[in-house]
Design an enzyme around this catalytic site. Structure first.
Site, PDB file in Angstrom:
ATOM      1  N   GLN A 108      45.360  47.132  42.465  1.00 20.23           N
ATOM      2  CA  GLN A 108      46.462  46.248  42.094  1.00 20.23           C
ATOM      3  C   GLN A 108      47.332  46.931  41.045  1.00 20.23           C
ATOM      4  O   GLN A 108      46.845  47.433  40.037  1.00 20.23           O
ATOM      5  CB  GLN A 108      45.939  44.922  41.540  1.00 20.23           C
ATOM      6  CG  GLN A 108      47.034  43.885  41.340  1.00 20.23           C
ATOM      7  CD  GLN A 108      46.516  42.577  40.779  1.00 20.23           C
ATOM      8  OE1 GLN A 108      46.283  42.467  39.581  1.00 20.23           O
ATOM      9  NE2 GLN A 108      46.325  41.593  41.634  1.00 20.23           N
ATOM     10  N   TYR A 190      54.695  35.981  36.276  1.00 21.81           N
ATOM     11  CA  TYR A 190      54.887  37.352  35.782  1.00 21.81           C
ATOM     12  C   TYR A 190      56.314  37.817  36.087  1.00 21.81           C
ATOM     13  O   TYR A 190      57.111  37.111  36.706  1.00 21.81           O
ATOM     14  CB  TYR A 190      53.874  38.286  36.442  1.00 21.81           C
ATOM     15  CG  TYR A 190      52.506  38.281  35.786  1.00 21.81           C
ATOM     16  CD1 TYR A 190      52.034  39.413  35.110  1.00 21.81           C
ATOM     17  CD2 TYR A 190      51.676  37.170  35.848  1.00 21.81           C
ATOM     18  CE1 TYR A 190      50.777  39.433  34.526  1.00 21.81           C
ATOM     19  CE2 TYR A 190      50.414  37.167  35.263  1.00 21.81           C
ATOM     20  CZ  TYR A 190      49.963  38.301  34.602  1.00 21.81           C
ATOM     21  OH  TYR A 190      48.728  38.303  34.023  1.00 21.81           O
ATOM     22  N   CYS A 376      34.386  27.206  32.479  1.00 16.62           N
ATOM     23  CA  CYS A 376      34.550  27.060  31.027  1.00 16.62           C
ATOM     24  C   CYS A 376      35.535  28.068  30.462  1.00 16.62           C
ATOM     25  O   CYS A 376      36.165  27.823  29.425  1.00 16.62           O
ATOM     26  CB  CYS A 376      33.205  27.188  30.322  1.00 16.62           C
ATOM     27  SG  CYS A 376      32.474  28.852  30.372  1.00 16.62           S
ATOM     28  N   CYS A 392      30.967  36.953  31.008  1.00 18.25           N
ATOM     29  CA  CYS A 392      30.738  35.593  31.490  1.00 18.25           C
ATOM     30  C   CYS A 392      29.864  34.849  30.503  1.00 18.25           C
ATOM     31  O   CYS A 392      28.860  35.390  30.025  1.00 18.25           O
ATOM     32  CB  CYS A 392      30.059  35.628  32.863  1.00 18.25           C
ATOM     33  SG  CYS A 392      29.630  33.991  33.509  1.00 18.25           S
TER      34      CYS A 392
END
Length: 672
Positions: A108, A190, A376, A392
């Site tokens: 990407q 963006y 969360c 995480c």
């Protein structure tokens, strides 16, 4: 390990093609911040072990976080100048990935953040030139996160430079062995997305005005890559189908009626046709912009598959594969999305952080063994916005594989874990995996601790899944669990324990004001767990995360809710991710919760409460009062010669789930 296949999930494991590139299955590890292989023109070796772990466990396609062309205008270095990185460590990684797995890798490449540049997140970089960096399509565009900061218009020369660097970087990616590139992005507000939307783009040159002009940067990039790399080299677009905005910095909640201020579904049809004509080979979709970023980074309050309806809609007008991301981590939801033909593949990122074995567990039908992502954002997006490494909350070994390693214990020890909350269950689980003899003791008649109440609202079904996951792990690992059994020094001596891990949690604070003991007053936990009946007017005391979630849930049941907070603002919670906080604020406003900040509770009476706000006394109607004023640690004092004692979680310091889980990992993996 069970290697049998569960054929129910076969549609997720059928191959498909992006142009001529065959992807072995329909499971995509999509991009997330902190996982770019190239950051500031240096190789991010931290991501390699995570990607290899996911690939060896069956992910079909990996799209890493964006390697940005540059949004740090004024510092030396463009992405296409990192030739040694492309030809060195990135190429080596591509060779390893392709030799050891069948997983494909599409790099990407990002054009920049524009008005979404995180100007007020407190991350200062020595080379950062804000005067140069604050760019947007048009002059005077306010920054999303610090509206007092205004962006300048990108010049034509700068636009041409971005297009050139995008094309050159794609050429280097192909040379490195990447299977394709993904342009980031007409997505989430963006820079390229801002150019594409008329209400952000007020230019009068060839990059503004008509839709074709507003998409010109993106289409020039697509055409340029195709010309430089060949028509058969796959080029994807990260793409938000609908902006989900009602105005400048005005977000939209699921189910809310609104008039689209950004990109509508109708305009999206025209956008994808223009992108296809330019040569795009696939769309990696979701919804939202910076103004409504809970669509692109859905927290626990968002519904499952929140972006699927729009992705499925736009697929009707596409001739290229369409992926969708956004709470797609439930295997049955993912299966239905693919098997029905709604989308060609499901993309997920944070569920893979929580459990990199997601794909293989689904393939083998072990879905109950998947550790669920609970939305969360504390360990992933929340840490990213604070300038910390991404990991995480429930699985600190993700992207920290060298720091948290489960290895057999050199010395076998007898371990007692005190407290059956999440921190205690995690400690017991890890002890068993290391080969220690471990027993778990819980003073009450249930496991889960404070998290049990937190998991009780309807929108917390992933929290409920996490508690079920822990219960299954304890059972599968044959860990003895002793309920209704407090632990003292006599028990520790009797059991001849070598180690005691204390995870006893916390107790609620009490506010000693007149009326605090009335039968119309209850604690937030009591309300959540005991199905307390409430009158029409309810006051919630405490504007932290628990208080705000409780206030919103009560309001959604049709009650008139007032929220009282002593600080000058609600949700002043350490490490709370901004996207979660912003959405919860929007929900409170949508449900018409009255918020009283800088307010101290004075008295609870019959049908009312009195408070003092900024020196003024106020009386509010209250049939019931729900207290969410916080908790105090409950340490367990043990001093037994020869016994190692460790404490973790709320019994040490009131914090969040990340602190409890990471604390347990630090103790069991790095201290025992």
């Amino acid at each position: 390990m069970n290697t049998a296949l569960d054929h129910k999930y076969d549609p997720l494991f059928e191959p498909f093609k992006i142009r001529d590139l065959e992807i072995p299955n329909r499971i995509v590890l999509c991009a997330m911040g902190g996982t770019a292989p190239i950051i500031d023109n240096k190789f991010n070796a931290n991501s390699v072990k995570f990607f290899m772990n996911c690939a060896k466990n069956g992910v079909g396609l990996i799209i890493p976080g964006l390697s940005i062309l540059t949004d740090k205008w004024g510092r030396p270095g463009w992405l296409d100048e990192a030739v040694d990185v492309f030809r060195g460590p990135l190429k080596d990684f591509m060779t390893q990935l392709h030799e050891e797995t069948n997983t494909k890798f599409i790099l990407q490449l990002g054009a920049g953040m524009g008005r979404g540049l995180r100007a007020n997140f407190g991350v200062t970089l020595p080379y950062f030139n804000y005067e140069r960096a604050m760019v947007a399509p048009s002059d005077g565009m306010p920054n999303v996160f610090a509206p007092e900061m205004k962006h300048r218009a990108l010049t034509k020369d700068e636009i041409h430079k971005l297009v050139d660097v995008m094309i050159n970087s794609a050429v280097l990616a192909k040379e490195a062995g990447c299977d394709g590139v993904e342009i980031h992005a007409i997505h989430e507000g963006y820079l390229l997305d801002q150019f594409s939307i008329s209400n952000y783009n007020h230019r009068t040159d060839e990059y503004g005005g008509s839709l074709e002009n507003r998409l010109r940067i993106s289409t020039d990039m697509i055409k340029g890559i195709k010309q430089a790399c060949g028509e058969d080299y796959p080029v994807l677009m990260r793409y938000s189908v609908a902006s989900k905005t009602a105005g400048f910095n005005k977000s939209v909640l699921p189910g809310q009626d609104y008039v689209e201020w950004g990109r509508s579904l109708e305009e999206s049809i025209s956008v994808v046709r223009i992108l296809e004509e330019a040569g795009i080979d696939g769309l990696d979709t979701d919804n939202g912009t910076y103004d409504s970023w809970h669509w692109a980074h859905p927290p626990t309050y968002m519904p499952d598959a929140c972006n699927l309806p729009e992705a499925a809609y736009i697929k009707n007008f596409c001739h290229v594969p369409v992926f969708v991301s956004g709470k797609m981590g439930d295997p049955d939801i993912a299966l239905k999305a693919v098997a029905s033909g709604a989308v060609d593949a499901v993309a997920m990122a944070r569920p893979m952080l929580t459990d990199p074995e997601w794909a293989v567990k689904v393939r083998e039908g072990r879905v109950d063994d998947i550790r669920p992502c609970i939305g969360c954002h504390n360990g992933c997006f929340g840490r990213l916005t604070r300038g910390l490494n991404v990991s995480c909350a429930l699985n600190p070994s993700s992207l920290q594989e060298d720091k948290y390693v489960i290895k057999p214990a050199e010395t076998k020890k007898k371990v007692i874990v005190v407290g059956g909350g999440v921190g205690g269950m995690e400690a017991a689980r890890l002890c068993a995996l290391r080969g220690f003899e471990v027993d778990l003791y819980e003073a009450s008649d249930h496991l889960g601790g404070a998290f049990r109440a937190a998991a009780s609202p309807d929108f917390k079904k992933d929290d409920k899944k996490l508690l079920a996951w822990y219960a299954k792990q304890l059972k599968d690992l044959n860990i003895p669990v002793h309920m209704n059994t407090p632990v003292d020094e006599e028990l520790v001596r009797r059991e001849k324990a070598d180690v005691v891990i204390v995870a006893t949690g916390a107790v609620k604070k009490r506010i000693p004001i007149p009326g605090f003991d009335r039968d119309t007053v209850c604690d937030a936990k009591e309300y959540l767990l005991e199905n307390r009946k409430l009158g029409d007017d309810v006051v919630v005391v405490g504007g932290g995360l628990t208080g705000c979630e409780v206030a919103n849930e009560i309001a959604e049941h049709g009650k008139k809710v007032s929220l009282v907070e002593m600080q000058n603002d609600i949700l002043q919670v350490v490490d709370l991710c901004p996207v979660n906080a912003n959405m919860l604020r929007d929900m409170l406003a949508f449900n018409k919760v009255d918020v009283y900040c800088s307010a101290a509770l004075q008295e609870i009476g019959d049908g009312y409460v009195k408070l003092r706000q900024n020196g003024e006394e106020k009386t509010i109607k209250a049939d019931n009062v729900v207290m969410a004023a916080g908790y105090n640690p409950t340490p367990l004092s043990l001093n037994i010669p020869g016994v190692e004692v460790y404490e973790t979680g709320d019994c040490v310091n009131i914090a969040n789930l990340l602190a409890a889980v990471w604390g347990a990992n630090d103790i069991v993996l790095n201290k025992l």
